[in-house]
Write a protein that holds these residues in place. Structure first.
Motif, short mmCIF file in Angstrom:
data_model
loop_
_atom_site.label_atom_id
_atom_site.label_comp_id
_atom_site.label_asym_id
_atom_site.label_seq_id
_atom_site.Cartn_x
_atom_site.Cartn_y
_atom_site.Cartn_z
N PRO A 178 -34.86 -3.55 -10.54
CA PRO A 178 -33.85 -3.55 -12.06
C PRO A 178 -32.86 -2.75 -11.63
O PRO A 178 -32.13 -1.83 -10.90
N SER A 179 -31.50 -2.18 -13.02
CA SER A 179 -30.47 -1.88 -12.35
C SER A 179 -30.32 0.08 -12.89
O SER A 179 -29.67 0.14 -12.12
N GLU A 180 -31.32 -0.09 -13.09
CA GLU A 180 -31.38 1.37 -13.17
C GLU A 180 -32.97 2.67 -12.39
O GLU A 180 -33.51 1.35 -12.39
N GLU A 181 -32.25 4.40 -12.57
CA GLU A 181 -33.66 4.45 -12.37
C GLU A 181 -34.88 4.41 -12.93
O GLU A 181 -34.43 3.51 -13.92
N PRO A 182 -35.93 5.09 -12.52
CA PRO A 182 -35.98 5.49 -10.92
C PRO A 182 -36.28 4.21 -9.87
O PRO A 182 -35.90 4.96 -8.49
N PHE A 183 -36.43 3.45 -9.90
CA PHE A 183 -36.81 2.10 -9.14
C PHE A 183 -35.38 1.26 -8.25
O PHE A 183 -34.98 0.62 -8.30
N TYR A 184 -34.73 2.14 -9.61
CA TYR A 184 -33.21 1.92 -8.32
C TYR A 184 -32.67 2.96 -8.80
O TYR A 184 -32.53 3.95 -9.26
N ARG B 31 -37.32 -3.20 -4.40
CA ARG B 31 -37.27 -1.10 -5.01
C ARG B 31 -36.36 -0.35 -3.93
O ARG B 31 -36.16 -0.10 -2.55
N VAL B 32 -34.86 0.11 -4.52
CA VAL B 32 -34.13 0.53 -3.91
C VAL B 32 -33.78 2.42 -4.20
O VAL B 32 -34.37 3.05 -4.65
N TYR B 33 -35.12 2.76 -3.01
CA TYR B 33 -35.44 4.38 -3.15
C TYR B 33 -34.51 5.46 -2.15
O TYR B 33 -34.55 5.18 -1.22
N ARG B 34 -34.52 6.37 -2.74
CA ARG B 34 -33.59 7.61 -1.48
C ARG B 34 -35.10 7.89 -0.67
O ARG B 34 -36.41 8.52 -1.28
N LEU B 35 -35.21 8.31 0.69
CA LEU B 35 -35.93 8.03 1.69
C LEU B 35 -35.38 9.39 1.91
O LEU B 35 -34.25 10.19 1.95
N ARG B 36 -35.44 10.88 2.24
CA ARG B 36 -35.68 11.89 2.78
C ARG B 36 -36.51 12.98 3.44
O ARG B 36 -37.79 13.23 3.51
N CYS B 37 -36.22 12.76 4.58
CA CYS B 37 -36.96 13.15 6.08
C CYS B 37 -36.81 15.03 5.87
O CYS B 37 -36.07 15.94 5.58
N VAL B 38 -37.92 15.36 6.39
CA VAL B 38 -38.41 16.89 6.11
C VAL B 38 -36.94 17.51 7.21
O VAL B 38 -36.92 18.84 7.57
N GLU B 39 -36.64 16.76 7.87
CA GLU B 39 -35.79 17.21 9.10
C GLU B 39 -34.09 17.11 8.32
O GLU B 39 -33.34 17.07 9.46
N ALA B 40 -34.36 17.39 7.00
CA ALA B 40 -33.40 17.45 6.63
C ALA B 40 -31.49 16.19 6.04
O ALA B 40 -30.97 16.10 6.59
N TRP B 41 -32.28 15.55 6.79
CA TRP B 41 -31.69 13.77 6.72
C TRP B 41 -31.83 12.93 5.43
O TRP B 41 -33.69 13.30 5.12
N PRO C 234 -41.31 8.38 -3.23
CA PRO C 234 -40.08 8.87 -2.75
C PRO C 234 -40.22 10.62 -2.75
O PRO C 234 -39.23 10.41 -2.74
N TRP C 235 -41.37 10.89 -3.37
CA TRP C 235 -40.35 12.02 -3.27
C TRP C 235 -41.14 12.85 -2.94
O TRP C 235 -41.08 14.20 -2.84
N LYS C 236 -41.72 12.15 -1.43
CA LYS C 236 -42.26 13.28 -0.60
C LYS C 236 -41.71 13.26 0.47
O LYS C 236 -40.97 12.58 0.51
N TYR C 237 -41.20 14.22 1.33
CA TYR C 237 -40.74 14.15 2.65
C TYR C 237 -41.44 12.96 3.20
O TYR C 237 -42.63 12.46 3.84
N GLY C 238 -40.49 12.43 4.24
CA GLY C 238 -40.44 11.16 4.73
C GLY C 238 -42.38 11.07 5.94
O GLY C 238 -42.51 9.75 5.17
N PHE C 239 -42.21 11.51 6.40
CA PHE C 239 -43.61 12.01 6.47
C PHE C 239 -45.08 11.57 6.10
O PHE C 239 -45.82 10.78 6.78
N LYS C 240 -45.36 11.55 4.84
CA LYS C 240 -46.07 11.20 4.35
C LYS C 240 -45.83 9.94 3.52
O LYS C 240 -47.19 8.89 3.73
N SER C 241 -45.01 9.32 4.13
CA SER C 241 -44.74 7.70 3.73
C SER C 241 -45.46 7.45 5.29
O SER C 241 -44.61 6.43 6.45
N ILE C 242 -46.57 7.03 5.60
CA ILE C 242 -47.26 6.29 7.30
C ILE C 242 -47.14 4.81 6.93
O ILE C 242 -47.08 4.41 6.06
N LYS C 243 -46.47 4.32 8.26
CA LYS C 243 -46.50 3.33 8.44
C LYS C 243 -47.59 2.44 9.10
O LYS C 243 -48.93 3.36 9.55
N SER C 244 -47.15 1.01 8.76
CA SER C 244 -48.50 0.26 10.28
C SER C 244 -49.69 0.96 9.69
O SER C 244 -50.70 1.12 11.05
N ILE C 245 -50.34 0.37 8.09
CA ILE C 245 -51.77 0.84 8.20
C ILE C 245 -52.75 0.29 7.89
O ILE C 245 -52.86 -1.48 8.19
#
Ligand code: HEM
Lengths: 344, 202
Positions: A80-86, A153-163, A253-264
């Motif tokens: 969609p064109s509005e937050e939070p999914f975009y 969905r267009v989300y912000r991704l925030r890494c704990v390394e501050a990028w 998306p509201w947690k630091y990137g390391f929570k978003s586990i890969k290749s499950i």
């Protein structure tokens, strides 16, 4: 081969690319095309009203892990064109999203996951569902995906390394998937595990690795069922590259990137809080919750600002970090009675 | 050996300019990568890592010159020792500046907080302070003026290197390979000195 030459692209792969794009992206892609000497006819930009917000640059489309993936990707509901999914913030370009990664199974440098993952096997793939559910079992990924319509969905991704980055994911809500396995009332947490493929993952073979593989993460059940929590199988309208967690990964998306586990490969429903990899490694640095919080600094990185990527030395976007990464409205209620400085 | 005699050795006049130029190569390489836009999407972080690694490498090279001279009998190694030490300081200063400017955007309160609140930063800072003290006292006049104390002060290069390796090992997150590599080289260099000291006093 990971990246296809334009001549290898199947028509079905091109479909998601004939989409609306902002002018900036169009220019960038044109430049990429020219640089590659490719002679694709111009795609019909802006033709479809209901098209995806973003597509992988022509020529960089991924090979699908298996042919059934192509059908799955035929229809994707645009964000969609509005937050939070975009979010209207500038997207991090495809090339950066796929070449700047933390995926320590492939190595420690940001370029290791893209450079060293070409042998990674994502087909066949299955996920073991176990613990406090009515329908445990080991399910083939095709069966897991079958009932779910893919959406963007267009989300912000925030890494704990501050990028941070802004990424257009393709996938479906985790809550929809969890409901199918009918968790019992004793399911308070869900634990996730990443695959171990020693042959294709050089980081796992390193003699100096201090991680007890497999990588593990977990969510409280209400977090897992939150509308924002997403299972991604693609990005930029195309299949997930190995370095981004192919074939299926979590996006919180509201947690630091390391929570978003890969290749499950495993989801275990349980009554007690699961151990998680980073928490096991350094409990005083990485908490279980790992909610993005500008007021609670990590012992290695201060968290009040973030470097929005990509940067150049001459245009550095250092922006203030927002509580819950800007998703406060959707998630703050889950942590109402908690001291966020203690439960970091 | 007198300096007149050493000047007479062929090629020695080129030694210092050659080492000087070689020490600038990593910096030139970084400038090239900046110009070629080859630092990736997070160039500030990339520069911090690259300059940090070169600081530590030059520090270990500096520490290897005395053993090399003793083992090979060639005085050339020690002739470039001061220059190597000063280049270590030079790269450390760039590393520090990259951190202050590109990563923290000269937010002074944040810089102050980081120096005391992040242990890995404090370690790096302590190491940098030592390098600065050694750099300031590296002139011939200072060597003469300080006499025996000069040697004592300059032994601080050992803790500076140890702090550098600790700084690095606290940055690494899942794999200690890099710290093991640099740590082993440092252990070898310090172990050699310890061994000489023990065998000499025995
Ligand atoms: C006040 C002084 C210093 C500060 C503020 C500082 C800060 C930093 C920062 C922010 C990084 C990047 C960390 C990351 O990747 O997250 C770094 C990396 C590094 N620093 Fe320093 N540093 C300092 C002094 C030193 C000194 C004196 C040395 C060497 C003796 C050193 C050696 C290194 C090395 C080897 C790395 C690379 C780590 C890697 O390979 O990832 N640093 N430093």
């Amino acid at each position: 081969m990971l990246i296809k030459k334009p001549s290898d692209i199947q028509p079905s792969e091109i479909t998601p690319e004939s989409v609306y794009r902002r002018r900036r992206e169009f220019l960038r892609d044109s430049a990429a095309l020219l640089a590659g000497g490719a002679m694709l006819p111009p795609l019909a930009f802006g033709q479809q009203g209901d098209a995806l917000k973003a597509a992988a640059p022509p020529g960089l489309t991924r090979t699908p892990p298996a042919t059934w993936w192509e059908d799955k990707f035929e229809t994707i509901a645009p964000a969609p064109s509005e937050e939070p999914f975009y979010t209207a913030e500038s997207l991090t370009p495809y090339q950066d999203v796929t070449r700047y990664n933390n995926f320590y199974e492939f190595g420690m440098d940001k370029s290791d996951p893209s450079n060293r993952s070409s042998a990674f096997q994502t087909d066949p793939w299955s996920i073991e569902i176990s613990g406090e559910v009515a329908k445990p079992g080991t399910y083939h990924l095709e069966d897991i995906l079958k009932p779910h319509d893919l959406e963007e969905r267009v989300y912000r991704l925030r890494c704990v390394e501050a990028w941070s980055m802004v990424i257009p994911w393709i996938g479906f809500p985790l809550a929809d998937m969890i409901r199918r396995f009918e968790p019992t009332s004793r399911a308070q947490y869900v634990e996730f595990e990443t695959i171990i493929q020693p042959d294709t993952m050089p980081g796992i073979r390193s003699p100096f690795a201090i991680v007890d593989w497999p990588y593990r993460e977990g969510l409280r059940m209400d977090e897992a069922m939150n509308e924002l929590t997403f299972m991604a199988v693609g990005l930029y309208g195309s299949f997930l590259p190995a370095q981004n967690g192919a074939p299926i990964r979590l996006v919180v998306p509201w947690k630091y990137g390391f929570k978003s586990i890969k290749s499950i490969v495993r989801m275990h429903f349980r009554e007690t809080r699961p151990n998680t990899t980073w928490n096991d490694l350094q409990a005083n640095e990485y908490g279980f919750y790992a909610n993005v919080n500008p007021a609670v600094h990590h012992p290695r990185w201060r968290q009040d600002t973030e470097r929005r990527l990509p940067q150049t030395l001459f245009s550095r976007q250092i922006i203030p970090t927002r509580l819950f990464n800007g998703y406060e409205e959707q998630v703050a209620h889950m942590y109402q009675d908690m001291d966020l400085a203690r439960h970091y | 050996m007198t300096s007149a005699a050493s000047r007479a050795r062929p090629g020695l006049g080129l030694l210092k300019p050659a080492v000087f130029s070689a020490s600038l190569l990593p910096l030139a390489w970084l400038f090239w990568r900046i110009a070629a836009n080859d630092l990736g999407p997070d160039p500030a972080q990339e520069l911090a890592i690259a300059t940090g690694e070169w600081t530590l490498r030059l520090l270990l090279i500096t520490l290897s010159l005395t053993p090399l001279r003793q083992l090979s009998g060639r005085p050339e190694f020690v002739r470039v020792r001061r220059m190597a030490g000063l280049f270590t300081l030079f790269y450390a200063a760039i590393h520090f500046f990259v951190w202050m400017s590109l990563l923290l955007a000269f937010r002074w309160s944040a810089i102050g907080e980081e120096l005391v609140e992040r242990p890995f930063i404090s370690m790096g800072f302590a190491s940098l302070l030592i390098l600065i003290a050694l750099g300031i006292t590296s002139t011939r006049a200072m060597v003469r003026r300080m006499g025996k104390n000069w040697k004592r002060l300059h032994r601080l290069i050992y803790p500076a290197a140890i702090l550098g390796v600790i700084h690095l090992s606290w940055i690494l997150r899942t794999d200690l390979g890099e710290a093991v590599l640099y740590g082993s080289i440092l252990t070898l260099l310090l172990g050699y000195r310890l061994w000489r000291w023990l065998t000499r006093s025995a």
